[in-house]
Design a protein around this motif. Structure first.
Motif, PDB file in Angstrom:
ATOM      1  N   CYS A  97      33.994  67.154  22.481  1.00  0.00           N
ATOM      2  CA  CYS A  97      33.130  68.389  21.752  1.00  0.00           C
ATOM      3  C   CYS A  97      32.776  69.277  22.863  1.00  0.00           C
ATOM      4  CB  CYS A  97      31.890  67.680  21.264  1.00  0.00           C
ATOM      5  SG  CYS A  97      32.161  66.744  19.684  1.00  0.00           S
ATOM      6  N   PRO A  98      33.539  70.364  23.191  1.00  0.00           N
ATOM      7  CA  PRO A  98      33.350  71.223  24.331  1.00  0.00           C
ATOM      8  C   PRO A  98      32.010  72.002  24.004  1.00  0.00           C
ATOM      9  CG  PRO A  98      35.262  72.030  23.094  1.00  0.00           C
ATOM     10  CD  PRO A  98      34.822  70.616  22.489  1.00  0.00           C
ATOM     11  N   ASN A  99      31.683  72.329  22.806  1.00  0.00           N
ATOM     12  CA  ASN A  99      30.510  73.333  22.584  1.00  0.00           C
ATOM     13  C   ASN A  99      29.175  72.289  22.710  1.00  0.00           C
ATOM     14  OD1 ASN A  99      32.072  75.448  22.324  1.00  0.00           O
ATOM     15  ND2 ASN A  99      32.663  74.963  20.411  1.00  0.00           N
ATOM     16  N   LEU A 100      29.229  71.043  22.723  1.00  0.00           N
ATOM     17  CA  LEU A 100      27.905  70.257  22.525  1.00  0.00           C
ATOM     18  C   LEU A 100      27.103  70.770  23.571  1.00  0.00           C
ATOM     19  CD1 LEU A 100      26.947  67.891  20.574  1.00  0.00           C
ATOM     20  CD2 LEU A 100      27.679  66.539  22.522  1.00  0.00           C
ATOM     21  N   LYS A 101      25.838  71.068  23.215  1.00  0.00           N
ATOM     22  CA  LYS A 101      25.015  71.539  24.289  1.00  0.00           C
ATOM     23  C   LYS A 101      23.641  70.283  24.226  1.00  0.00           C
ATOM     24  CE  LYS A 101      25.005  76.443  23.342  1.00  0.00           C
ATOM     25  NZ  LYS A 101      24.669  77.500  23.082  1.00  0.00           N
ATOM     26  N   VAL A 102      23.411  69.567  23.219  1.00  0.00           N
ATOM     27  CA  VAL A 102      22.332  68.445  23.457  1.00  0.00           C
ATOM     28  C   VAL A 102      22.979  67.214  22.817  1.00  0.00           C
ATOM     29  CG1 VAL A 102      19.935  68.203  22.453  1.00  0.00           C
ATOM     30  CG2 VAL A 102      20.687  70.599  23.048  1.00  0.00           C
ATOM     31  N   PHE A 103      22.691  66.134  23.663  1.00  0.00           N
ATOM     32  CA  PHE A 103      23.147  64.905  23.280  1.00  0.00           C
ATOM     33  C   PHE A 103      22.091  63.921  23.485  1.00  0.00           C
ATOM     34  CE2 PHE A 103      25.487  60.972  24.691  1.00  0.00           C
ATOM     35  CZ  PHE A 103      25.995  60.545  23.178  1.00  0.00           C
ATOM     36  N   LYS A 104      21.583  63.244  22.291  1.00  0.00           N
ATOM     37  CA  LYS A 104      20.337  62.189  22.379  1.00  0.00           C
ATOM     38  C   LYS A 104      21.090  60.982  21.716  1.00  0.00           C
ATOM     39  CE  LYS A 104      16.899  65.885  21.628  1.00  0.00           C
ATOM     40  NZ  LYS A 104      15.629  66.371  20.958  1.00  0.00           N
ATOM     41  N   LEU A 105      20.593  60.064  22.611  1.00  0.00           N
ATOM     42  CA  LEU A 105      21.328  58.583  22.057  1.00  0.00           C
ATOM     43  C   LEU A 105      19.773  57.734  22.581  1.00  0.00           C
ATOM     44  CD1 LEU A 105      23.238  56.513  20.858  1.00  0.00           C
ATOM     45  CD2 LEU A 105      23.998  56.381  23.378  1.00  0.00           C
ATOM     46  N   THR A 106      18.955  57.365  21.490  1.00  0.00           N
ATOM     47  CA  THR A 106      17.803  56.999  21.809  1.00  0.00           C
ATOM     48  C   THR A 106      17.463  55.544  20.836  1.00  0.00           C
ATOM     49  OG1 THR A 106      16.619  58.097  19.949  1.00  0.00           O
ATOM     50  CG2 THR A 106      16.636  59.117  22.091  1.00  0.00           C
ATOM     51  N   ARG A 107      16.756  54.676  21.447  1.00  0.00           N
ATOM     52  CA  ARG A 107      16.385  53.473  20.758  1.00  0.00           C
ATOM     53  C   ARG A 107      17.814  52.572  20.494  1.00  0.00           C
ATOM     54  NH1 ARG A 107      13.542  57.261  18.344  1.00  0.00           N
ATOM     55  NH2 ARG A 107      14.557  57.021  16.291  1.00  0.00           N
ATOM     56  N   SER A 108      18.739  52.532  21.134  1.00  0.00           N
ATOM     57  CA  SER A 108      19.922  52.011  20.920  1.00  0.00           C
ATOM     58  C   SER A 108      20.447  51.087  21.963  1.00  0.00           C
ATOM     59  CB  SER A 108      20.999  52.997  20.721  1.00  0.00           C
ATOM     60  OG  SER A 108      20.721  53.823  19.787  1.00  0.00           O
ATOM     61  N   LYS A 109      19.614  50.324  22.559  1.00  0.00           N
ATOM     62  CA  LYS A 109      19.746  49.429  23.449  1.00  0.00           C
ATOM     63  C   LYS A 109      21.093  49.719  24.425  1.00  0.00           C
ATOM     64  CE  LYS A 109      18.271  45.233  20.966  1.00  0.00           C
ATOM     65  NZ  LYS A 109      18.590  44.234  20.300  1.00  0.00           N
ATOM     66  N   VAL A 110      20.993  50.793  25.108  1.00  0.00           N
ATOM     67  CA  VAL A 110      21.916  51.306  26.045  1.00  0.00           C
ATOM     68  C   VAL A 110      21.582  50.965  27.350  1.00  0.00           C
ATOM     69  CG1 VAL A 110      23.025  53.265  26.886  1.00  0.00           C
ATOM     70  CG2 VAL A 110      22.343  53.682  24.511  1.00  0.00           C
ATOM     71  N   ASP A 111      22.485  49.807  27.779  1.00  0.00           N
ATOM     72  CA  ASP A 111      22.199  49.339  29.089  1.00  0.00           C
ATOM     73  C   ASP A 111      23.052  49.976  30.422  1.00  0.00           C
ATOM     74  OD1 ASP A 111      25.057  48.443  28.747  1.00  0.00           O
ATOM     75  OD2 ASP A 111      24.536  46.450  28.238  1.00  0.00           O
ATOM     76  N   ASP A 112      23.206  49.431  31.425  1.00  0.00           N
ATOM     77  CA  ASP A 112      23.869  50.194  32.786  1.00  0.00           C
ATOM     78  C   ASP A 112      25.250  50.245  32.156  1.00  0.00           C
ATOM     79  OD1 ASP A 112      21.281  50.228  33.821  1.00  0.00           O
ATOM     80  OD2 ASP A 112      21.708  48.459  35.187  1.00  0.00           O
ATOM     81  N   GLU A 113      25.811  49.192  31.856  1.00  0.00           N
ATOM     82  CA  GLU A 113      27.349  49.352  31.608  1.00  0.00           C
ATOM     83  C   GLU A 113      27.454  50.526  30.557  1.00  0.00           C
ATOM     84  OE1 GLU A 113      31.017  46.656  29.989  1.00  0.00           O
ATOM     85  OE2 GLU A 113      29.199  45.869  30.181  1.00  0.00           O
ATOM     86  N   LYS A 114      27.046  50.781  29.499  1.00  0.00           N
ATOM     87  CA  LYS A 114      27.290  51.558  28.621  1.00  0.00           C
ATOM     88  C   LYS A 114      26.909  52.964  29.027  1.00  0.00           C
ATOM     89  CE  LYS A 114      26.685  48.544  24.417  1.00  0.00           C
ATOM     90  NZ  LYS A 114      26.261  47.386  25.277  1.00  0.00           N
ATOM     91  N   THR A 115      25.802  53.151  29.809  1.00  0.00           N
ATOM     92  CA  THR A 115      25.461  54.390  30.681  1.00  0.00           C
ATOM     93  C   THR A 115      26.501  54.948  31.424  1.00  0.00           C
ATOM     94  OG1 THR A 115      23.046  53.726  30.392  1.00  0.00           O
ATOM     95  CG2 THR A 115      23.702  55.367  31.943  1.00  0.00           C
ATOM     96  N   ARG A 116      26.947  53.970  32.223  1.00  0.00           N
ATOM     97  CA  ARG A 116      28.020  54.291  33.029  1.00  0.00           C
ATOM     98  C   ARG A 116      29.387  54.733  32.344  1.00  0.00           C
ATOM     99  NH1 ARG A 116      26.570  49.667  36.505  1.00  0.00           N
ATOM    100  NH2 ARG A 116      28.288  48.546  35.567  1.00  0.00           N
ATOM    101  N   LEU A 117      29.629  54.166  31.173  1.00  0.00           N
ATOM    102  CA  LEU A 117      30.800  54.551  30.596  1.00  0.00           C
ATOM    103  C   LEU A 117      30.583  56.045  29.873  1.00  0.00           C
ATOM    104  CD1 LEU A 117      33.406  54.117  28.995  1.00  0.00           C
ATOM    105  CD2 LEU A 117      32.161  52.702  27.270  1.00  0.00           C
ATOM    106  N   LEU A 118      29.203  56.409  29.333  1.00  0.00           N
ATOM    107  CA  LEU A 118      28.955  57.501  28.775  1.00  0.00           C
ATOM    108  C   LEU A 118      29.032  58.763  29.946  1.00  0.00           C
ATOM    109  CD1 LEU A 118      25.834  56.713  26.579  1.00  0.00           C
ATOM    110  CD2 LEU A 118      28.399  57.448  25.916  1.00  0.00           C
ATOM    111  N   VAL A 119      28.639  58.290  31.155  1.00  0.00           N
ATOM    112  CA  VAL A 119      28.385  59.214  32.226  1.00  0.00           C
ATOM    113  C   VAL A 119      29.869  59.771  32.637  1.00  0.00           C
ATOM    114  CG1 VAL A 119      28.048  59.585  34.511  1.00  0.00           C
ATOM    115  CG2 VAL A 119      26.534  58.703  33.203  1.00  0.00           C
TER     116      VAL A 119
END
Length: 431
Positions: free
Chosen positions: A219-241
């Motif tokens: 999504c090249p035009n995405l400006k705001v991304f919010k992923l809250t209250r979803s039990k995102v841990d370190d492994e998932k954070t690294r994958l997203l990053v």
């Protein structure tokens, strides 16, 4: 004998016979689904037809044909009690399609709901959807395992039973087909589950994360991304990053109320200097001093970030001092929130130097910490010549009532000076 009777037609009226034009318009309205000839009518006739059209017409008929805002206003107000179009670019049509799509996604049950419900809507709504807020994702129904789940204790559910089969709807095919999508707000969980509560209902699985990361990257035009209250841990954070590095448009990232600790924070630190991020919210996670130091290192070299929220973590003085040292050289950050981070006097002492040197920071929040009386005096000394800070929250920071009052007076004076300066600039432009 004669009987006198007066026979009257109960439907007789003095009203004149409708004009032929009126009869034609009524016919067009009644048969609009089969023959939508709106564009062939005169403007005054179009208005009459639009005012009488049913809001229950198929979207395949109305989506690309009707642009009249009054019609879409009726569609919205008849469906939802609360309608505030200020959050939708003051467009009723945009509001209708965004909320309609959100409702479909919130009720989508994998392996049960027909995917055509979403796919068929894409060509109808893709030109109008700019923001999606989905605060619920339903897991698939597991009929075959129901009895087995009933035999498990609550403790058994805590270990993620059924992880493999609890994947949620894959947003990839949808959001990559929305060319104007700029904001994506997601929460993986179930609302109002009541007595049917299970920890499995709130699993954000590894496969979910993979699907979402790839989709956001596309999504090249995405400006705001919010992923809250979803039990995102370190492994998932690294994958997203990994998928957000060098994103061309992303300016706001919100991963608050998750399970991110130091390793996840270190990954986000890399993202800060490999993106155009301006706002970063990591509130209510599990970040300690190592993660804070990684963020500080990135902050010292960054030239885009203007707002950082680390409230409700545990960075302590090692992390607080690292962030303070970064702000001695950073010239872009305007707002920082370090409330409830177990900070004390050493952090306050370093931030007194920041207040004396930094001319960019406008807002600092140290609420719910243990800065102490001496820490408060240090901050007061640092503020002596500061003209930039206009917000300084020291509630429950144990700095002492007198010190807090004096700091408030300085900050208030800065705020008033900024307001007067803004008014003068406005009047100069008008002249």
């Amino acid at each position: 004998y004669y009987t006198h009777r007066v026979i009257e037609d109960p439907e007789w009226t003095l009203a004149t016979v409708p004009h032929l034009t009126e009869l034609c318009l009524q016919h067009i309205v009644h048969n609009f689904q089969k023959n939508p000839i709106l564009d062939r009518l005169l403007p005054e006739h179009q208005r009459k037809v639009l005012d009488r059209l049913s809001t229950g017409l198929p979207l395949a008929v109305t989506a690309n044909l009707i642009s009249d805002e009054d019609y879409w206003k009726r569609c919205c107000t008849e469906r939802w009690q609360v309608c505030d179009i200020s959050s939708y670019g003051d467009s009723w049509k945009r509001m209708f399609f965004e909320r309609h799509l959100e409702n479909i996604l919130k009720c989508f049950i994998p392996n049960t709901t027909d995917p055509k419900q979403v796919l068929e809507l894409i060509p109808l709504c893709k030109d109008y959807v700019r923001k999606l807020e989905v605060d619920q994702f339903l897991p698939p129904v597991q009929v075959d395992q129901k009895e087995e789940r009933d035999d498990l204790s609550d403790t058994g559910s805590d270990f993620g039973f059924g992880e493999v089969s609890m994947h949620h709807y894959d947003l990839g095919g949808l959001i990559t087909a929305l060319p104007h999508l700029e904001e994506l707000h997601l929460t993986y969980g179930v609302k109002d589950c009541g007595m049917n509560f299970e920890w499995n209902l709130f699993n954000f699985t590894h496969q979910d994360c993979c699907n979402l990361a790839v989709a956001v990257k596309m999504c090249p035009n995405l400006k705001v991304f919010k992923l809250t209250r979803s039990k995102v841990d370190d492994e998932k954070t690294r994958l997203l990053v990994r998928n957000l590095l060098d994103h061309p448009s992303l300016v706001e990232l919100n991963l608050s109320h998750n399970l991110i600790s130091d390793k996840g924070a270190q990954a986000v630190g890399k993202l800060i200097n490999h993106s155009r991020l301006e706002t970063l919210d990591l509130c209510n996670n599990q970040i300690h001093h190592l993660g804070a130091q990684a963020l500080a290192q990135a902050l010292a070299e960054n030239s885009t970030l203007t707002s950082l929220n680390l409230r409700l973590n545990c960075v302590e003085d090692k992390g607080g001092e690292a962030i303070g040292r970064a702000l001695l050289t950073n010239t872009t950050l305007k707002s920082i929130h370090l409330g409830s981070n177990n900070l004390s006097e050493p952090t306050a002492m370093l931030f007194s130097q920041v207040l004396a040197q930094n001319t960019t920071l406008m807002s600092i929040n140290f609420s719910c910490n243990h800065l102490g009386l001496d820490g408060g005096k240090q901050l007061l000394d640092g503020l002596a010549d500061n003209k930039a800070l206009t917000e300084f929250d020291l509630r429950l920071a144990e700095v002492g009532q007198e010190t807090e009052y004096l700091i408030h007076q300085i900050v208030w004076a800065n705020r008033e000076a900024a307001r007067l300066g803004s008014l003068q600039q406005s009047s100069t432009k008008l002249l």
